[in-house]
Design an enzyme around this catalytic site. Sequence first.
Site, PDB file in Angstrom:
ATOM      1  N   GLU A  29       0.835  -1.202   0.000  1.00 36.38           N
ATOM      2  CA  GLU A  29       0.000   0.000   0.000  1.00 36.38           C
ATOM      3  C   GLU A  29       0.868   1.249   0.000  1.00 36.38           C
ATOM      4  O   GLU A  29       1.727   1.408   0.867  1.00 36.38           O
ATOM      5  CB  GLU A  29      -0.904  -0.018   1.235  1.00 36.38           C
ATOM      6  CG  GLU A  29      -1.941  -1.126   1.172  1.00 36.38           C
ATOM      7  CD  GLU A  29      -2.429  -1.552   2.548  1.00 36.38           C
ATOM      8  OE1 GLU A  29      -2.251  -0.792   3.512  1.00 36.38           O
ATOM      9  OE2 GLU A  29      -2.974  -2.671   2.650  1.00 36.38           O
ATOM     10  N   GLU A  71      -4.413  -6.842   2.656  1.00 38.04           N
ATOM     11  CA  GLU A  71      -3.163  -7.417   3.163  1.00 38.04           C
ATOM     12  C   GLU A  71      -2.942  -8.870   2.785  1.00 38.04           C
ATOM     13  O   GLU A  71      -1.855  -9.266   2.383  1.00 38.04           O
ATOM     14  CB  GLU A  71      -3.082  -7.255   4.679  1.00 38.04           C
ATOM     15  CG  GLU A  71      -2.615  -5.875   5.128  1.00 38.04           C
ATOM     16  CD  GLU A  71      -3.651  -4.802   4.936  1.00 38.04           C
ATOM     17  OE1 GLU A  71      -4.828  -5.140   4.702  1.00 38.04           O
ATOM     18  OE2 GLU A  71      -3.309  -3.610   5.019  1.00 38.04           O
ATOM     19  N   PHE A  94       1.936  -2.147   8.690  1.00 36.31           N
ATOM     20  CA  PHE A  94       2.202  -2.333  10.115  1.00 36.31           C
ATOM     21  C   PHE A  94       2.168  -3.832  10.408  1.00 36.31           C
ATOM     22  O   PHE A  94       1.275  -4.531   9.917  1.00 36.31           O
ATOM     23  CB  PHE A  94       1.156  -1.611  10.974  1.00 36.31           C
ATOM     24  CG  PHE A  94       1.278  -0.116  10.965  1.00 36.31           C
ATOM     25  CD1 PHE A  94       1.978   0.542  11.968  1.00 36.31           C
ATOM     26  CD2 PHE A  94       0.723   0.637   9.936  1.00 36.31           C
ATOM     27  CE1 PHE A  94       2.113   1.927  11.959  1.00 36.31           C
ATOM     28  CE2 PHE A  94       0.854   2.019   9.919  1.00 36.31           C
ATOM     29  CZ  PHE A  94       1.552   2.668  10.934  1.00 36.31           C
ATOM     30  N   ALA A  95       3.106  -4.297  11.222  1.00 35.62           N
ATOM     31  CA  ALA A  95       3.198  -5.733  11.514  1.00 35.62           C
ATOM     32  C   ALA A  95       1.866  -6.280  12.028  1.00 35.62           C
ATOM     33  O   ALA A  95       1.504  -7.420  11.740  1.00 35.62           O
ATOM     34  CB  ALA A  95       4.298  -5.997  12.540  1.00 35.62           C
ATOM     35  N   ASP A  96       1.139  -5.435  12.754  1.00 30.24           N
ATOM     36  CA  ASP A  96      -0.158  -5.840  13.311  1.00 30.24           C
ATOM     37  C   ASP A  96      -1.087  -6.386  12.220  1.00 30.24           C
ATOM     38  O   ASP A  96      -1.925  -7.243  12.485  1.00 30.24           O
ATOM     39  CB  ASP A  96      -0.848  -4.643  13.970  1.00 30.24           C
ATOM     40  CG  ASP A  96       0.085  -3.866  14.867  1.00 30.24           C
ATOM     41  OD1 ASP A  96      -0.115  -3.884  16.091  1.00 30.24           O
ATOM     42  OD2 ASP A  96       1.036  -3.247  14.344  1.00 30.24           O
ATOM     43  N   PHE A  97      -0.936  -5.867  11.001  1.00 31.37           N
ATOM     44  CA  PHE A  97      -1.841  -6.260   9.917  1.00 31.37           C
ATOM     45  C   PHE A  97      -1.534  -7.665   9.408  1.00 31.37           C
ATOM     46  O   PHE A  97      -2.274  -8.198   8.582  1.00 31.37           O
ATOM     47  CB  PHE A  97      -1.788  -5.254   8.765  1.00 31.37           C
ATOM     48  CG  PHE A  97      -2.008  -3.819   9.179  1.00 31.37           C
ATOM     49  CD1 PHE A  97      -2.610  -3.494  10.391  1.00 31.37           C
ATOM     50  CD2 PHE A  97      -1.597  -2.788   8.354  1.00 31.37           C
ATOM     51  CE1 PHE A  97      -2.796  -2.170  10.766  1.00 31.37           C
ATOM     52  CE2 PHE A  97      -1.780  -1.467   8.723  1.00 31.37           C
ATOM     53  CZ  PHE A  97      -2.379  -1.160   9.930  1.00 31.37           C
ATOM     54  N   HIS A 140      -1.465  -0.788  16.309  1.00 30.30           N
ATOM     55  CA  HIS A 140      -0.376  -0.333  15.426  1.00 30.30           C
ATOM     56  C   HIS A 140       0.978  -0.373  16.124  1.00 30.30           C
ATOM     57  O   HIS A 140       1.891   0.372  15.754  1.00 30.30           O
ATOM     58  CB  HIS A 140      -0.630   1.106  14.959  1.00 30.30           C
ATOM     59  CG  HIS A 140      -1.690   1.254  13.925  1.00 30.30           C
ATOM     60  ND1 HIS A 140      -3.020   1.020  14.173  1.00 30.30           N
ATOM     61  CD2 HIS A 140      -1.620   1.601  12.610  1.00 30.30           C
ATOM     62  CE1 HIS A 140      -3.712   1.248  13.065  1.00 30.30           C
ATOM     63  NE2 HIS A 140      -2.889   1.591  12.115  1.00 30.30           N
TER      64      HIS A 140
HETATM   65  C1  LIG Z   1      -5.821  -3.301   7.603  1.00 29.05           C
HETATM   66  C2  LIG Z   1      -5.222  -1.957   7.453  1.00 29.05           C
HETATM   67  N1  LIG Z   1      -4.454  -1.701   6.371  1.00 29.05           N
HETATM   68  C3  LIG Z   1      -3.875  -0.495   6.208  1.00 29.05           C
HETATM   69  C4  LIG Z   1      -4.057   0.500   7.147  1.00 29.05           C
HETATM   70  C5  LIG Z   1      -3.377   1.861   6.997  1.00 29.05           C
HETATM   71  N2  LIG Z   1      -4.415   2.819   6.614  1.00 29.05           N
HETATM   72  C6  LIG Z   1      -5.048   3.562   7.543  1.00 29.05           C
HETATM   73  S1  LIG Z   1      -6.259   4.482   6.851  1.00 29.05           S
HETATM   74  C7  LIG Z   1      -5.913   3.901   5.316  1.00 29.05           C
HETATM   75  C8  LIG Z   1      -6.685   4.399   4.142  1.00 29.05           C
HETATM   76  C9  LIG Z   1      -8.146   4.165   4.301  1.00 29.05           C
HETATM   77  O1  LIG Z   1      -8.809   4.704   3.211  1.00 29.05           O
HETATM   78  P1  LIG Z   1     -10.381   4.871   3.256  1.00 29.05           P
HETATM   79  O2  LIG Z   1     -11.009   3.558   3.598  1.00 29.05           O
HETATM   80  O3  LIG Z   1     -10.815   5.478   1.971  1.00 29.05           O
HETATM   81  O4  LIG Z   1     -10.681   5.828   4.477  1.00 29.05           O
HETATM   82  P2  LIG Z   1     -10.240   7.369   4.582  1.00 29.05           P
HETATM   83  O5  LIG Z   1      -8.865   7.382   5.177  1.00 29.05           O
HETATM   84  O6  LIG Z   1     -10.283   7.950   3.210  1.00 29.05           O
HETATM   85  O7  LIG Z   1     -11.246   7.970   5.499  1.00 29.05           O
HETATM   86  C10 LIG Z   1      -4.876   2.988   5.340  1.00 29.05           C
HETATM   87  C11 LIG Z   1      -4.328   2.293   4.149  1.00 29.05           C
HETATM   88  C12 LIG Z   1      -4.860   0.196   8.277  1.00 29.05           C
HETATM   89  N3  LIG Z   1      -5.034   1.091   9.256  1.00 29.05           N
HETATM   90  N4  LIG Z   1      -5.423  -1.020   8.389  1.00 29.05           N
END
Ligand SMILES: Cc1ncc(C[n+]2csc(CCOP(=O)(O)OP(=O)(O)O)c2C)c(N)n1
Lengths: 337, 337, 325, 325
Positions: A29, A71, A94-97, A140
């Site tokens: 990502e 993921e 993040f490793a948590d994922f 996280h």
């Molecule tokens: C499982 C997981 N993968 C990646 C992330 C890192 N991350 C946090 S918010 C985000 C983007 C989310 O996009 P969206 O669903 O459109 O929500 P928005 O931030 O636009 O409100 C990512 C990739 C995460 N928190 N959890």
Amino acid sequence: MTVMTYRDALNQVMHQEMERDSNVFVCGEDVSGGAGGTSGEREASGGIFGVTSGLLPKFGEDRVIDTPISENTIVGLAVGASLAGKRGIAEIMFADFLGLALDQTMNQAAKFRYMSGGKAKCPVVIRVPYGAGMNMAAQHSQTMYQIITSVPGLKVVMPSNPADAKGLLTTAIRDDDPVVFFEHKAMYGRKGEVPDGEYLVPFGQAALVNEGDDATIIAMGRMVTFAEKSLAGLKDDGVNCDLIDLRTTSPLDEDTILDSVEKTGRVVVVDECPPRCSVASDIAGFIASHGFSSLKAPVQQVTAPHSPVPFSKDLERAYVPGPAHIDAAVRKVVSYK
Amino acid sequence: MTVMTYRDALNQVMHQEMERDSNVFVCGEDVSGGAGGTSGEREASGGIFGVTSGLLPKFGEDRVIDTPISENTIVGLAVGASLAGKRGIAEIMFADFLGLALDQTMNQAAKFRYMSGGKAKCPVVIRVPYGAGMNMAAQHSQTMYQIITSVPGLKVVMPSNPADAKGLLTTAIRDDDPVVFFEHKAMYGRKGEVPDGEYLVPFGQAALVNEGDDATIIAMGRMVTFAEKSLAGLKDDGVNCDLIDLRTTSPLDEDTILDSVEKTGRVVVVDECPPRCSVASDIAGFIASHGFSSLKAPVQQVTAPHSPVPFSKDLERAYVPGPAHIDAAVRKVVSYK
Amino acid sequence: MAIQQSKDQLLRAYRQMKTIREFEERLHKEIMTGEIAGFTHLYSGQEAVAVGVCEHLDEKDLIVSTHRGHGHCIAKGCDVKAMMAEIFGRATGLGKGKGGSMHIADFDKGMLGANGIVGAGGPLAVGAALSAKLDGEGRVAVSFGGDGSVNQGAVLEAMNMAVVINAPAIFVIENNGYSEHTGADYAVGSKDIAARSEAFGMKTIKADGCDYFAVYDAMAELLDHARAGKGPCTAEFMTTRFFGHFEGDPQKYRAKDEVKRHRQEMDCLKNFRNSVATTGALDAADMDVIDEEVLNLIEEAVLKARAAPSPSPEEITTDVYISYQ
Amino acid sequence: MAIQQSKDQLLRAYRQMKTIREFEERLHKEIMTGEIAGFTHLYSGQEAVAVGVCEHLDEKDLIVSTHRGHGHCIAKGCDVKAMMAEIFGRATGLGKGKGGSMHIADFDKGMLGANGIVGAGGPLAVGAALSAKLDGEGRVAVSFGGDGSVNQGAVLEAMNMAVVINAPAIFVIENNGYSEHTGADYAVGSKDIAARSEAFGMKTIKADGCDYFAVYDAMAELLDHARAGKGPCTAEFMTTRFFGHFEGDPQKYRAKDEVKRHRQEMDCLKNFRNSVATTGALDAADMDVIDEEVLNLIEEAVLKARAAPSPSPEEITTDVYISYQ
Ligand SMILES: Cc1ncc(C[n+]2csc(CCOP(=O)(O)OP(=O)(O)O)c2C)c(N)n1
Ligand SMILES: Cc1ncc(C[n+]2csc(CCOP(=O)(O)OP(=O)(O)O)c2C)c(N)n1
Ligand SMILES: [Mg+2]
Ligand SMILES: [Mg+2]
């Protein structure tokens, strides 16, 4: 030798290895960021921690792949391609994922070679920023490496400094087994001397960071930096310790551990994990089974408490094992009669 | 007391608890079976191992929920409902599939109470058939409990006999924390005396299955049955052992372990997991840290090798720790000078 | 507008389907003797799908299979004797007896493995397709999956991922009406699998999976699309399984006469013989010879497997790096 | 055919949106001072969605939120001061400072938590909806998620699960055009989120997320459907975020003037004021008073949070059973 950050050392390796071997690719990502949207710049991020920056302009979208938030499929993408001749480097933000990607990691990548009777090769690297210390709270900040270390077929790498980051990632990318590569979020900015050019650090060979006869401190990842901090204060009081940086928790350098234990008979294991089924308990158990005759004192396990990682600054600071905890544990073990 | 199988004991508890508390429900793949299709019988399976049979006819489709193949969402379904006042029992058909459901288990269920400062309650039970011995190969034979034991916030239960299966599952369903309940596939048919009516076995209290002064054998789940087998042969040669059945690996009954170690000074830990970050290493490490002064010999860890589970009958038989391995380890530890 | 196939092509296709059929029918018997351990999921009834798909592929193309993988393996060219030996858990098996029925693989043949995890093949196939894309030689990767697998997040993610990275992946969904003991009409909420893949932006074709020619023609169209770099596709093939979910399944969830009826009305081998008879493309005699040869091959495979040795205990710790001995 | 809302309803909706806006604008400043640790994702720009949805709900209805959860919390009735204290990591916070911005929850208010795992809310919401279904009181559960979350297997599985078990779950997708630094038009392969939920068999409405009235009306229709037990639904609301993905995001992936333009053209508060002005439903003066009150509330919340104590170290091991001390 060049002084550079842990982040830049990792970044340099990916540049070098993608240059060297056209089968190497990166996916995850925002590994470049900026795909789609109104896109000011195409490489808008280079990874949320900047570790993959500069790869997209140099190697293009086919080999530097921004992915959706999926993921399990990010790891599966790298695993499937690696089973079919490539060398995939998957970044899990993040490793948590890994909680979402454990099937592809544990049930697929780890087992293909074995289940196929040696016919399959799965040279994949899964890069995972891990650990607490940045107030990112319970989802996280986890360590996760104790879980991955428990899985046969996976190699687990935990560099504690920029030079090892370079040498171990190079080895990981060239290794034919799946490797989960743990990068501590709080260490990306850490500077250190890094060998120029091609540099490999073999797996399963711990580093003896410091030598001393009074006790053996065993640590990995960020915990090594805290152990180093505690050495000075101990030395002032005449306590000299072996400090072993495991570098890889799997394979494990059993000889270096046992040699040191034989010399000192007193052991402190430092691990960022919560205590249960942790690497600390794993090493302590190993010594209880294979180094018992040399032991002169109870093995001290310095770990986080058995609770999730709290958000609040003060709580998190107290939660993470630090130099003070290590110092206390060493004094306890050397003073044991 | 009634003699019944491990399977029937578990099944009885779900009948009793769903009867007793209308908030309790069950969900999972084929927990009843027969939904849709040309459906001869509506309850066509009652769970692939038959553990949930008879629930659908009695409690109906609203509380006995056949689900699509969506492990992460099966657990999430039970967790979400449990956060909203229910007590969900999710069945994951094979423990290995927790690889798909670890996010909901580890990042969600385990952490809500803590992250909410105690406001949330997540009384969910995740039932998982685990373990090797039925030639189901590398993706259907894993132990997984070492991984779950490493997660703060999760309780880990491992009954070794029908009575405990009943008492521990009842406790699990009434517990307000998330519980992962490990049922060994090879034990479902095992018969034993089971208390009638309501029966609870508290968490964190190990069972002292056998008493002896020569050594301490610590085991859990199916390994207890193998340890029991080895006791007779040892006794014939005058070797008498404490046999501790942990019952729950988290919480852990530290006192029972330490009391026995203090008495015998010689320990064998038997665990079906591969060695690294296993429960065996966890217990051995715990003793090295907290029971060292009583130890008279190296702690013997009897585990599977550090490899995936092989398919072939002969290989799997040799892979799984058995009475012979335990016997050898005990003789080694008692003869240690 | 059925595609013309040469006599040789048709005979090979028939031989492949027949080999799968007899392989499974024989296993069904062998398993009753108790000599074969573990889980075995038989493919009988679905042969037209595996063969209709794989007849378009060569060894450089890649496939990812499922727990019900014997048919895919045979169709992709795995050695039948080595497969049988693997299922018997013998050292002479494709995986030295370490994988078994659910993990038969032959990487030299582009067969990336049966898989015990429903849905795991989706992401793996997209990865294999990425590899093909990077090599730029027009290779494709096929992901076989059942009606139950389209409810697994991994498969749904994989479909989206394939579209996003424009990977030459083809999702072949074998809709045999059941996932274990549950009907597809229940577990697939929308009761419409093809609509899902279309909603992810994929070219999708739905066809009769009991008709070799329908499968073959549908795949021709999708493979042209994928090989040309126009993106991933999905095929949903309606089919049936002639045995239980796994051996030992009492199949209480099926109508009493269902299997009997399906064996009469939906047998892809019967269908094949009928259609080549009407078109006159093949003589029954040629196929009878094949039947004979296939039975002999299977018999030989079983005898060899039975006679083969188990893997030696040292094999437990080979093919994996070992630490902490 | 906009639904009639009373003056009180409109004033409350405005106050809610304004409170969210000022809460976030103030946090943006506070974060620069460095006093607030960790990850903070601001909701500014999307207020009309949270409020347009939650104005239909009462405390017995349930919502599951995301990493960008402040707006959902406020709209669902969480105490603003206790929220601010939580974000500051104080003992007086909703989670005693142990959860922080990404984990604000108030179970008494039916707010089942912000969530740091993208997509995890989907399955949780279906579970919450199952609980509502079992109680049979017409309650519903709303799952908030972004455009990025619809690529996560958990959400796709949850949509299918909701349909299969006929749970009163409503998936509210806030399409703000980006998941972190990646455009939705890239990561959503089909570029069409509504088509996905429809393919899973759900009633789906797509509407302007910057128009409170459009959101409110769309939700009225979906909630009637869900509360009547007719099954789960999905709403896709097109919106925008006024700040970076998280605080500190340089937003290089956005066109230089994009945010400025959106603040001018897509501001749901401006839109609201304009439409109530044209319809004459509210006087500007009444809203000015609210603006004043909201600013004071936020100021008070910040001052109180700053002054509040950190949790005591013992809190590290409370609210979780502890073993192996
Ligand atoms: C499982 C997981 N993968 C990646 C992330 C890192 N991350 C946090 S918010 C985000 C983007 C989310 O996009 P969206 O669903 O459109 O929500 P928005 O931030 O636009 O409100 C990512 C990739 C995460 N928190 N959890
Ligand atoms: C992740 C996972 N969940 C559950 C199972 C158990 N299981 C094996 S096959 C199967 C049904 C699969 O149905 P379908 O995809 O339609 O394939 P079919 O068996 O009909 O060929 C299930 C639930 C599994 N192997 N993996
Ligand atoms: Mg099926
Ligand atoms: Mg978004």
